[in-house]
Design an enzyme around this catalytic site. Structure first.
Site, PDB file in Angstrom:
ATOM      1  N   ASN A 141       0.804  -1.234   0.000  1.00 55.40           N
ATOM      2  CA  ASN A 141       0.000   0.000   0.000  1.00 55.40           C
ATOM      3  C   ASN A 141       0.833   1.279   0.000  1.00 55.40           C
ATOM      4  O   ASN A 141       0.485   2.253  -0.651  1.00 55.40           O
ATOM      5  CB  ASN A 141      -1.012  -0.010   1.144  1.00 55.40           C
ATOM      6  CG  ASN A 141      -0.366  -0.024   2.499  1.00 55.40           C
ATOM      7  OD1 ASN A 141       0.675  -0.645   2.698  1.00 55.40           O
ATOM      8  ND2 ASN A 141      -0.948   0.673   3.440  1.00 55.40           N
TER       9      ASN A 141
ATOM     10  N   GLU B  80       3.577  -5.427  12.273  1.00 58.76           N
ATOM     11  CA  GLU B  80       2.672  -4.282  12.060  1.00 58.76           C
ATOM     12  C   GLU B  80       1.557  -4.767  11.151  1.00 58.76           C
ATOM     13  O   GLU B  80       1.795  -5.012   9.966  1.00 58.76           O
ATOM     14  CB  GLU B  80       3.430  -3.128  11.393  1.00 58.76           C
ATOM     15  CG  GLU B  80       4.593  -2.589  12.182  1.00 58.76           C
ATOM     16  CD  GLU B  80       4.163  -1.878  13.452  1.00 58.76           C
ATOM     17  OE1 GLU B  80       3.001  -1.440  13.529  1.00 58.76           O
ATOM     18  OE2 GLU B  80       4.986  -1.765  14.370  1.00 58.76           O
TER      19      GLU B  80
ATOM     20  N   CYS C  71      -3.267   1.614   6.268  1.00 62.28           N
ATOM     21  CA  CYS C  71      -3.674   0.887   7.475  1.00 62.28           C
ATOM     22  C   CYS C  71      -4.222   1.839   8.536  1.00 62.28           C
ATOM     23  O   CYS C  71      -4.885   1.418   9.471  1.00 62.28           O
ATOM     24  CB  CYS C  71      -2.483   0.111   8.023  1.00 62.28           C
ATOM     25  SG  CYS C  71      -1.054   1.178   8.266  1.00 62.28           S
TER      26      CYS C  71
ATOM     27  N   GLU D 155       7.457   0.388  15.912  1.00 63.51           N
ATOM     28  CA  GLU D 155       8.505   0.945  15.060  1.00 63.51           C
ATOM     29  C   GLU D 155       8.652   2.417  15.421  1.00 63.51           C
ATOM     30  O   GLU D 155       7.970   2.938  16.292  1.00 63.51           O
ATOM     31  CB  GLU D 155       8.093   0.791  13.588  1.00 63.51           C
ATOM     32  CG  GLU D 155       7.956  -0.658  13.176  1.00 63.51           C
ATOM     33  CD  GLU D 155       7.711  -0.846  11.681  1.00 63.51           C
ATOM     34  OE1 GLU D 155       6.821  -0.173  11.131  1.00 63.51           O
ATOM     35  OE2 GLU D 155       8.411  -1.671  11.075  1.00 63.51           O
TER      36      GLU D 155
HETATM   37  P1  NAD Z   1       0.060  -9.383   3.032  1.00 65.98           P
HETATM   38  O1  NAD Z   1       0.068  -9.862   4.432  1.00 65.98           O
HETATM   39  O2  NAD Z   1      -0.700 -10.148   2.033  1.00 65.98           O
HETATM   40  O3  NAD Z   1       1.534  -9.249   2.463  1.00 65.98           O
HETATM   41  C1  NAD Z   1       2.525  -8.488   3.105  1.00 65.98           C
HETATM   42  C2  NAD Z   1       3.883  -9.037   2.723  1.00 65.98           C
HETATM   43  O4  NAD Z   1       4.010 -10.344   3.274  1.00 65.98           O
HETATM   44  C3  NAD Z   1       4.096  -9.183   1.218  1.00 65.98           C
HETATM   45  O5  NAD Z   1       5.428  -8.863   0.904  1.00 65.98           O
HETATM   46  C4  NAD Z   1       3.813 -10.659   0.987  1.00 65.98           C
HETATM   47  O6  NAD Z   1       4.446 -11.179  -0.159  1.00 65.98           O
HETATM   48  C5  NAD Z   1       4.390 -11.271   2.249  1.00 65.98           C
HETATM   49  N1  NAD Z   1       3.861 -12.590   2.606  1.00 65.98           N
HETATM   50  C6  NAD Z   1       2.701 -13.159   2.230  1.00 65.98           C
HETATM   51  N2  NAD Z   1       2.596 -14.396   2.742  1.00 65.98           N
HETATM   52  C7  NAD Z   1       3.712 -14.609   3.477  1.00 65.98           C
HETATM   53  C8  NAD Z   1       4.184 -15.691   4.270  1.00 65.98           C
HETATM   54  N3  NAD Z   1       3.490 -16.827   4.400  1.00 65.98           N
HETATM   55  N4  NAD Z   1       5.364 -15.560   4.908  1.00 65.98           N
HETATM   56  C9  NAD Z   1       6.090 -14.411   4.821  1.00 65.98           C
HETATM   57  N5  NAD Z   1       5.698 -13.368   4.059  1.00 65.98           N
HETATM   58  C10 NAD Z   1       4.517 -13.456   3.407  1.00 65.98           C
HETATM   59  O7  NAD Z   1      -0.449  -7.868   3.110  1.00 65.98           O
HETATM   60  P2  NAD Z   1      -0.729  -6.885   1.900  1.00 65.98           P
HETATM   61  O8  NAD Z   1      -2.012  -7.313   1.253  1.00 65.98           O
HETATM   62  O9  NAD Z   1       0.489  -6.737   1.085  1.00 65.98           O
HETATM   63  O10 NAD Z   1      -0.935  -5.495   2.669  1.00 65.98           O
HETATM   64  C11 NAD Z   1      -2.140  -5.083   3.200  1.00 65.98           C
HETATM   65  C12 NAD Z   1      -2.190  -5.322   4.696  1.00 65.98           C
HETATM   66  O11 NAD Z   1      -1.092  -4.679   5.329  1.00 65.98           O
HETATM   67  C13 NAD Z   1      -3.431  -4.730   5.333  1.00 65.98           C
HETATM   68  O12 NAD Z   1      -3.932  -5.650   6.260  1.00 65.98           O
HETATM   69  C14 NAD Z   1      -2.900  -3.493   6.048  1.00 65.98           C
HETATM   70  O13 NAD Z   1      -3.657  -3.063   7.137  1.00 65.98           O
HETATM   71  C15 NAD Z   1      -1.552  -3.959   6.469  1.00 65.98           C
HETATM   72  N6  NAD Z   1      -0.678  -2.825   6.754  1.00 65.98           N
HETATM   73  C16 NAD Z   1      -0.331  -2.566   8.046  1.00 65.98           C
HETATM   74  C17 NAD Z   1       0.472  -1.476   8.346  1.00 65.98           C
HETATM   75  C18 NAD Z   1       0.886  -1.162   9.755  1.00 65.98           C
HETATM   76  O14 NAD Z   1       1.787  -0.349   9.918  1.00 65.98           O
HETATM   77  N7  NAD Z   1       0.294  -1.756  10.748  1.00 65.98           N
HETATM   78  C19 NAD Z   1       0.924  -0.651   7.318  1.00 65.98           C
HETATM   79  C20 NAD Z   1       0.533  -0.942   6.011  1.00 65.98           C
HETATM   80  C21 NAD Z   1      -0.260  -2.041   5.731  1.00 65.98           C
END
Ligand code: NAD
Length: 481
Positions: A150, A248, A282, A461
């Site tokens: 995002n 996060e 997020c 963080e």
């Molecule tokens: P996601 O969990 O699908 O993917 C995040 C990352 O994890 C990607 O690089 C993905 O390839 C990797 N990943 C996927 N499966 C994995 C596994 N089994 N092991 C290790 N890595 C793996 O999330 P997304 O769809 O890319 O992002 C959206 C989500 O991120 C939303 O839920 C949003 O709220 C959250 N987010 C949180 C914050 C925060 O600071 N809390 C900030 C931005 C986004």
């Protein structure tokens, strides 16, 4: 078509398996580059490079580490326009947003930690004339950094910068949905003279590359930002290996509007906190709770202004919303609008895909959507949608709205609008969230702790919190007599 490459041991290289994944430009719905479909063999190469670089990088004087990081920061600034266009093309966000927020913040992350490390000190504890304790804080080794789509470069660098500033070497994986600016960053790291192996970037799927980083026995620490379900999977694998974890995760943030707020300021910021980056932040406030006495006034004014927000070509100056990140994500967001209707909600505006013309006809655009008439505890109000969709719910008392706000599995951020100082403090202290914004949103001081509670994550963080995470404390006790 650009073939993105992995950045391993200071070089841009092809994935071992020689296979690639299609990379889509969401604003036109077409493939425009290819991403390495890396696997555990590439993660192994990256980890070996990081392990080899660690003995030297971990003892490189802070000033030198800082100097190289400042150079990277400067190079990002110098390439601002190119990076902003690349980020928009990869993610669908307006170029103006990437130019104002994403890319400057990526530069700031390097700048901030390049200087923070110069001021980072550890504690000493005196036991009067018996003994003195001092705490050594040493880098941990190879850090795994995994980030989402995002805010691609913004969040990627938010992890990498504190990790390398504190003397670790890194194996990093950007989201496979938005890999481009991480690739461009690897070119800048080479130009800045970052020693080889200090930062390694492995592109590819989460279940291959991310999983290989998480399970690797020589990566003792993982910093992850992404969905709550993925975070749980990482914790399941990493916890029995006793890895340090920073998670996060998702959010379903409340935006609480009291009748005594500064209405004009509130409405302006609420448009932003609802729909910035197509609602894919997020920290967006997707559940809007309005004190009943101003509910109708708010609804009328808000919906009028939302209808005026232009959804369009991300490169157009007046586009307030660009495309959402992918076709599957667009379908997921729209499925929640259907769910909201089934749950008794009324769509006040939006709720549908926007079909643009010409080359943008196949892009993934959604009209900003406002829904009312839902229970606070229905699925639409409990699950993270992560798109341009907000719900409106009236409330009568502070106690009631706190119950609504705290009712989800998440606890990342909250927004409160009131001119009553006492109430602002009281509500802030009773919200289950890692971050509370009073009369503002997304106002960030990089020194502050950043993160969530409950299903929104573990750890913080930002500022010295991140430097604590990326270092291991060791107490040394010296008897004086
Ligand atoms: P996601 O969990 O699908 O993917 C995040 C990352 O994890 C990607 O690089 C993905 O390839 C990797 N990943 C996927 N499966 C994995 C596994 N089994 N092991 C290790 N890595 C793996 O999330 P997304 O769809 O890319 O992002 C959206 C989500 O991120 C939303 O839920 C949003 O709220 C959250 N987010 C949180 C914050 C925060 O600071 N809390 C900030 C931005 C986004």
């Amino acid at each position: 078509m650009i073939n993105i490459k992995n950045y391993i041991n200071g070089e841009l290289i092809e994935p071992v398996g020689q296979t690639y994944i299609d990379n889509y430009n969401p604003s036109i719905g077409k493939v425009y580059s290819y991403i390495p479909d890396s696997d555990e063999r590439d993660v192994e190469l990256a980890t070996e490079a990081a392990l080899k670089a660690f003995p030297s990088w971990s003892v490189t004087p802070k000033d030198e580490r800082s100097r190289i990081m400042l150079k990277i920061s400067e190079l990002i600034e110098k390439n601002l326009e190119r990076f902003a266009i690349a980020e928009s093309m990869d993610n669908g966000k307006p170029v103006s947003l990437a130019r104002m927020v994403d890319i400057p913040r990526a530069a700031a992350n390097f700048h901030f930690y390049a200087t923070a490390i110069l001021h980072y000190a550890s504690e000493s504890h005196s036991m009067e004339d018996t003994a003195i304790n001092y705490t050594l804080r040493t880098p941990v080794g190879v850090a795994g950094c995994i980030s989402p789509w995002n805010l691609p470069l913004y969040l990627f660098t938010w992890k990498i910068a504190p990790a390398i500033a504190s003397g670790n070497c890194v194996v990093a994986k950007p989201s496979e949905v938005t890999p481009m600016t991480a690739y461009l960053l690897s070119e800048l790291c080479i130009e800045a003279g970052l020693p080889k192996g200090v930062l390694n970037i492995v592109h590819g799927y989460g279940h291959k590359v991310g999983a290989a980083i998480t399970v690797h026995p020589k990566i003792p620490l993982v910093s992850f930002t992404g969905g709550t379900k993925t975070g749980a999977e990482i914790a399941r694998v990493a916890a029995p290996m006793f890895k340090k974890l920073s998670l996060e995760l998702g959010g379903k943030n409340p935006n609480i509007i009291f009748a005594d707020c500064d209405f004009d300021k509130m409405i302006k910021t609420t448009l932003n906190s609802s729909f910035a980056n197509q609602g894919q932040i997020c920290l967006c406030g997707s559940r809007i709770f309005i004190e009943r006495s101003i509910y109708e006034k708010f609804k009328t004014e808000f919906v009028t202004r939302v209808k005026q927000m232009k959804v369009g070509n991300p490169a157009d100056k007046d586009s307030k919303l660009g495309a959402v990140v992918s076709k599957s994500h667009m379908e997921k967001v729209l499925s929640y609008v259907d769910l909201a209707k089934q749950e008794g909600g009324t769509v006040l505006c939006g709720g549908h895909q926007v079909k643009l013309e010409g080359e943008f006809a196949e892009g993934y655009y959604i009209a900003p959507t406002v829904i009312e008439g839902l229970n606070y505890n229905c699925r639409t109000n409990q699950e993270e949608i992560f798109g341009p969709v907000v719900t409106l719910t009236p409330f009568d008392t502070e106690e009631e709205v706190l119950m609504y706000a705290n009712s989800t599995q998440y606890g990342l951020a909250s927004i409160v609008w009131t001119e009553n100082l006492t109430r602002a403090h009281r509500v802030a202290s009773n919200l289950h969230a890692g971050i509370v914004w009073i009369n503002c949103w997304l106002l960030r001081d990089l020194r502050t702790p950043f993160g969530g509670v409950k299903g929104s994550g573990v750890g913080r963080e930002g500022g010295f919190e991140a430097l604590h995470f990326f270092t291991e404390p060791k107490n040394v006790c010296i008897k004086l007599k």
